[in-house]
Design a protein around this motif. Structure first.
Motif, PDB file in Angstrom:
ATOM      1  N   HIS A   1     -59.611 -23.162 -14.522  1.00 13.49           N
ATOM      2  CA  HIS A   1     -59.712 -23.390 -12.758  1.00 13.49           C
ATOM      3  C   HIS A   1     -61.115 -23.778 -12.699  1.00 13.49           C
ATOM      4  O   HIS A   1     -62.145 -22.939 -12.770  1.00 13.49           O
ATOM      5  N   ILE A   2     -61.335 -25.000 -12.660  1.00 17.57           N
ATOM      6  CA  ILE A   2     -62.849 -25.548 -12.413  1.00 17.57           C
ATOM      7  C   ILE A   2     -63.061 -25.699 -10.753  1.00 17.57           C
ATOM      8  O   ILE A   2     -63.576 -26.666 -10.510  1.00 17.57           O
ATOM      9  N   ASP A   3     -62.432 -25.019  -9.766  1.00 19.97           N
ATOM     10  CA  ASP A   3     -62.308 -25.178  -8.410  1.00 19.97           C
ATOM     11  C   ASP A   3     -62.981 -23.839  -7.920  1.00 19.97           C
ATOM     12  O   ASP A   3     -62.540 -23.508  -6.881  1.00 19.97           O
ATOM     13  N   TRP A   4     -64.212 -23.498  -8.213  1.00 21.30           N
ATOM     14  CA  TRP A   4     -64.872 -22.425  -7.876  1.00 21.30           C
ATOM     15  C   TRP A   4     -65.268 -22.908  -6.313  1.00 21.30           C
ATOM     16  O   TRP A   4     -65.728 -23.959  -5.798  1.00 21.30           O
ATOM     17  N   ARG A   5     -65.197 -21.947  -5.615  1.00 20.35           N
ATOM     18  CA  ARG A   5     -65.986 -22.023  -4.088  1.00 20.35           C
ATOM     19  C   ARG A   5     -66.458 -20.775  -3.733  1.00 20.35           C
ATOM     20  O   ARG A   5     -66.310 -19.666  -4.043  1.00 20.35           O
ATOM     21  N   GLN A   6     -67.626 -21.058  -2.714  1.00 22.46           N
ATOM     22  CA  GLN A   6     -68.279 -19.784  -2.370  1.00 22.46           C
ATOM     23  C   GLN A   6     -67.289 -18.919  -1.677  1.00 22.46           C
ATOM     24  O   GLN A   6     -66.333 -19.163  -0.879  1.00 22.46           O
ATOM     25  N   GLU A   7     -67.660 -17.739  -1.801  1.00 20.56           N
ATOM     26  CA  GLU A   7     -66.790 -16.751  -1.373  1.00 20.56           C
ATOM     27  C   GLU A   7     -65.516 -16.326  -1.846  1.00 20.56           C
ATOM     28  O   GLU A   7     -64.710 -15.437  -1.402  1.00 20.56           O
ATOM     29  N   ASP A   8     -65.431 -17.113  -2.996  1.00 19.34           N
ATOM     30  CA  ASP A   8     -63.947 -16.696  -3.582  1.00 19.34           C
ATOM     31  C   ASP A   8     -64.101 -15.615  -4.516  1.00 19.34           C
ATOM     32  O   ASP A   8     -65.195 -14.614  -4.729  1.00 19.34           O
ATOM     33  N   TYR A   9     -63.068 -15.168  -5.399  1.00 16.92           N
ATOM     34  CA  TYR A   9     -63.187 -13.924  -6.204  1.00 16.92           C
ATOM     35  C   TYR A   9     -64.258 -14.058  -7.228  1.00 16.92           C
ATOM     36  O   TYR A   9     -64.849 -12.792  -7.239  1.00 16.92           O
ATOM     37  N   THR A  10     -64.461 -15.073  -7.931  1.00 17.85           N
ATOM     38  CA  THR A  10     -65.649 -15.128  -8.867  1.00 17.85           C
ATOM     39  C   THR A  10     -66.914 -14.959  -8.251  1.00 17.85           C
ATOM     40  O   THR A  10     -67.733 -14.214  -8.690  1.00 17.85           O
ATOM     41  N   HIS A  11     -67.133 -15.772  -7.217  1.00 17.42           N
ATOM     42  CA  HIS A  11     -68.234 -15.373  -6.311  1.00 17.42           C
ATOM     43  C   HIS A  11     -68.671 -13.830  -5.944  1.00 17.42           C
ATOM     44  O   HIS A  11     -69.838 -13.445  -6.356  1.00 17.42           O
ATOM     45  N   HIS A  12     -67.556 -13.267  -5.604  1.00 13.32           N
ATOM     46  CA  HIS A  12     -67.756 -11.820  -5.240  1.00 13.32           C
ATOM     47  C   HIS A  12     -68.155 -10.997  -6.533  1.00 13.32           C
ATOM     48  O   HIS A  12     -68.934 -10.163  -6.516  1.00 13.32           O
ATOM     49  N   ALA A  13     -67.419 -11.317  -7.729  1.00 16.52           N
ATOM     50  CA  ALA A  13     -67.569 -10.322  -8.885  1.00 16.52           C
ATOM     51  C   ALA A  13     -69.219 -10.951  -9.469  1.00 16.52           C
ATOM     52  O   ALA A  13     -69.987  -9.926  -9.781  1.00 16.52           O
ATOM     53  N   TYR A  14     -69.379 -12.122  -9.486  1.00 14.34           N
ATOM     54  CA  TYR A  14     -70.633 -12.742 -10.124  1.00 14.34           C
ATOM     55  C   TYR A  14     -71.835 -11.999  -8.996  1.00 14.34           C
ATOM     56  O   TYR A  14     -72.908 -11.392  -9.516  1.00 14.34           O
ATOM     57  N   ARG A  15     -71.743 -12.147  -7.748  1.00  9.80           N
ATOM     58  CA  ARG A  15     -72.726 -11.657  -6.948  1.00  9.80           C
ATOM     59  C   ARG A  15     -73.018  -9.913  -6.989  1.00  9.80           C
ATOM     60  O   ARG A  15     -74.241  -9.372  -7.000  1.00  9.80           O
ATOM     61  N   ALA A  16     -71.819  -9.296  -7.171  1.00 12.50           N
ATOM     62  CA  ALA A  16     -72.064  -7.843  -7.607  1.00 12.50           C
ATOM     63  C   ALA A  16     -72.659  -7.591  -8.985  1.00 12.50           C
ATOM     64  O   ALA A  16     -73.436  -6.539  -9.028  1.00 12.50           O
ATOM     65  N   ALA A  17     -72.698  -8.416  -9.783  1.00 17.25           N
ATOM     66  CA  ALA A  17     -73.210  -8.216 -11.103  1.00 17.25           C
ATOM     67  C   ALA A  17     -74.517  -8.721 -11.096  1.00 17.25           C
ATOM     68  O   ALA A  17     -75.617  -7.821 -11.643  1.00 17.25           O
ATOM     69  N   TRP A  18     -74.979  -9.843 -10.891  1.00 13.66           N
ATOM     70  CA  TRP A  18     -76.266 -10.296 -11.021  1.00 13.66           C
ATOM     71  C   TRP A  18     -76.858 -11.008  -9.720  1.00 13.66           C
ATOM     72  O   TRP A  18     -77.984 -11.443  -9.844  1.00 13.66           O
TER      73      TRP A  18
ATOM     74  N   ALA B   1     -60.652  -5.157  -8.639  1.00 11.15           N
ATOM     75  CA  ALA B   1     -61.607  -5.162  -7.723  1.00 11.15           C
ATOM     76  C   ALA B   1     -62.777  -5.945  -8.315  1.00 11.15           C
ATOM     77  O   ALA B   1     -63.398  -5.628  -9.462  1.00 11.15           O
ATOM     78  N   PRO B   2     -63.358  -6.969  -7.529  1.00 13.76           N
ATOM     79  CA  PRO B   2     -64.853  -7.657  -8.282  1.00 13.76           C
ATOM     80  C   PRO B   2     -65.864  -6.720  -8.604  1.00 13.76           C
ATOM     81  O   PRO B   2     -66.509  -6.979  -9.642  1.00 13.76           O
ATOM     82  N   GLU B   3     -65.926  -5.587  -7.905  1.00 15.82           N
ATOM     83  CA  GLU B   3     -67.064  -4.642  -8.287  1.00 15.82           C
ATOM     84  C   GLU B   3     -66.745  -4.058  -9.602  1.00 15.82           C
ATOM     85  O   GLU B   3     -67.727  -3.835 -10.360  1.00 15.82           O
ATOM     86  N   GLN B   4     -65.505  -3.836  -9.755  1.00 16.09           N
ATOM     87  CA  GLN B   4     -65.233  -3.116 -11.283  1.00 16.09           C
ATOM     88  C   GLN B   4     -65.430  -4.171 -12.248  1.00 16.09           C
ATOM     89  O   GLN B   4     -66.136  -3.982 -13.343  1.00 16.09           O
ATOM     90  N   VAL B   5     -64.966  -5.389 -12.107  1.00 15.34           N
ATOM     91  CA  VAL B   5     -65.292  -6.401 -12.831  1.00 15.34           C
ATOM     92  C   VAL B   5     -66.756  -6.711 -13.182  1.00 15.34           C
ATOM     93  O   VAL B   5     -67.351  -6.830 -14.361  1.00 15.34           O
ATOM     94  N   ALA B   6     -67.531  -6.687 -12.164  1.00 14.15           N
ATOM     95  CA  ALA B   6     -68.689  -7.015 -12.006  1.00 14.15           C
ATOM     96  C   ALA B   6     -69.561  -6.008 -13.214  1.00 14.15           C
ATOM     97  O   ALA B   6     -70.560  -6.207 -14.013  1.00 14.15           O
ATOM     98  N   GLU B   7     -69.125  -4.639 -12.969  1.00  8.63           N
ATOM     99  CA  GLU B   7     -69.921  -3.517 -13.708  1.00  8.63           C
ATOM    100  C   GLU B   7     -69.576  -3.925 -15.293  1.00  8.63           C
ATOM    101  O   GLU B   7     -70.382  -3.853 -16.038  1.00  8.63           O
ATOM    102  N   ARG B   8     -68.300  -4.179 -15.588  1.00 12.42           N
ATOM    103  CA  ARG B   8     -68.014  -4.525 -17.129  1.00 12.42           C
ATOM    104  C   ARG B   8     -68.493  -5.653 -17.604  1.00 12.42           C
ATOM    105  O   ARG B   8     -69.039  -6.053 -18.892  1.00 12.42           O
ATOM    106  N   ALA B   9     -68.479  -6.805 -16.775  1.00 12.85           N
ATOM    107  CA  ALA B   9     -69.150  -7.921 -17.161  1.00 12.85           C
ATOM    108  C   ALA B   9     -70.605  -7.883 -17.456  1.00 12.85           C
ATOM    109  O   ALA B   9     -71.077  -8.561 -18.393  1.00 12.85           O
ATOM    110  N   ALA B  10     -71.466  -7.213 -16.576  1.00 13.48           N
ATOM    111  CA  ALA B  10     -72.885  -6.835 -16.963  1.00 13.48           C
ATOM    112  C   ALA B  10     -72.821  -6.274 -18.312  1.00 13.48           C
ATOM    113  O   ALA B  10     -73.743  -6.672 -19.227  1.00 13.48           O
TER     114      ALA B  10
END
Length: 196
Positions: free
Chosen positions: A130-147, A9-18
């Motif tokens: 993967h350099i194909d980041w898009r708004q609202e993708d997995y990375t975006h959700h995890a990033y936003r939850a962290a920072w 889950a992006p929220e789990q990743v966000a917490e650990r990434a922070a």
């Protein structure tokens, strides 16, 4: 048929990434790592990475990009820690941010000592990235939850990045650089005479 990648889950990743980012920044060698990474800027010659940033200025953009690159590596490290799978940990990253990660990885001794001390693994492999980041993708959700929301200046959506790369390619070709700077038509047969 390609296999579906299942990530935590992006929220789990966000917490650990922070936590990972905080530990990296608190490390005794972080200032040396930062200094070495930013000095590497004189060797940044990629035609298709940071130049897609509008009105890019390396002197002004390198420090904020360092922060974004660290956040990207922290997210990837968190995914790897939770899955043990390098491919799964290669989450989509924006092109300019990915380029900054290359500058950081070019400091292998410092980065290895820091990550060893804090107990994480940095994940980055060119043929898997993967350099194909898009708004609202997995990375975006995890990033936003962290920072919070990623800065749009550096986190450029994949389609917009492709549009900008097309513009750059036209300009490069007009100057004699082809294949996004991987080749050129400049002939150096005539030596340049020195004034002395």
């Amino acid at each position: 048929m390609s296999a579906t990648i299942t990530r935590p889950a992006p929220e789990q990743v966000a917490e650990r990434a922070a936590e990972i980012l905080e530990a990296i920044q608190a490390d005794e060698e972080f200032s040396a790592f930062t200094k070495a990474t930013l000095q590497y800027s004189s060797d940044w010659t990629c035609f298709s990475g940071t130049p897609i940033i509008s009105r890019y200025n390396q002197d002004e953009d390198k420090t904020p990009l360092l922060e974004e690159g660290l956040r990207a590596l922290a997210l990837k490290a968190a995914v790897y820690e939770m899955t043990g799978d390098e491919n799964t940990a290669e989450i989509p990253i924006a092109i300019p941010v990915d380029e900054m990660t290359h500058a950081m990885i070019a400091q292998p001794q410092l980065l290895e000592r820091i990550t060893k001390r804090i107990g994480v693994q940095v994940i980055h492999q060119t043929d898997q990235e993967h350099i194909d980041w898009r708004q609202e993708d997995y990375t975006h959700h995890a990033y936003r939850a962290a920072w919070g929301e990623p800065p749009a200046r550096y986190w450029i959506d994949h389609e917009e990045a492709q549009r900008r790369l097309s513009i750059l390619n036209e300009k490069y070709e007009a100057a004699g650089f082809v294949n996004m700077g991987l080749a050129h038509v400049i002939d150096f047969a005539e030596p340049v005479l020195s004034n002395s």
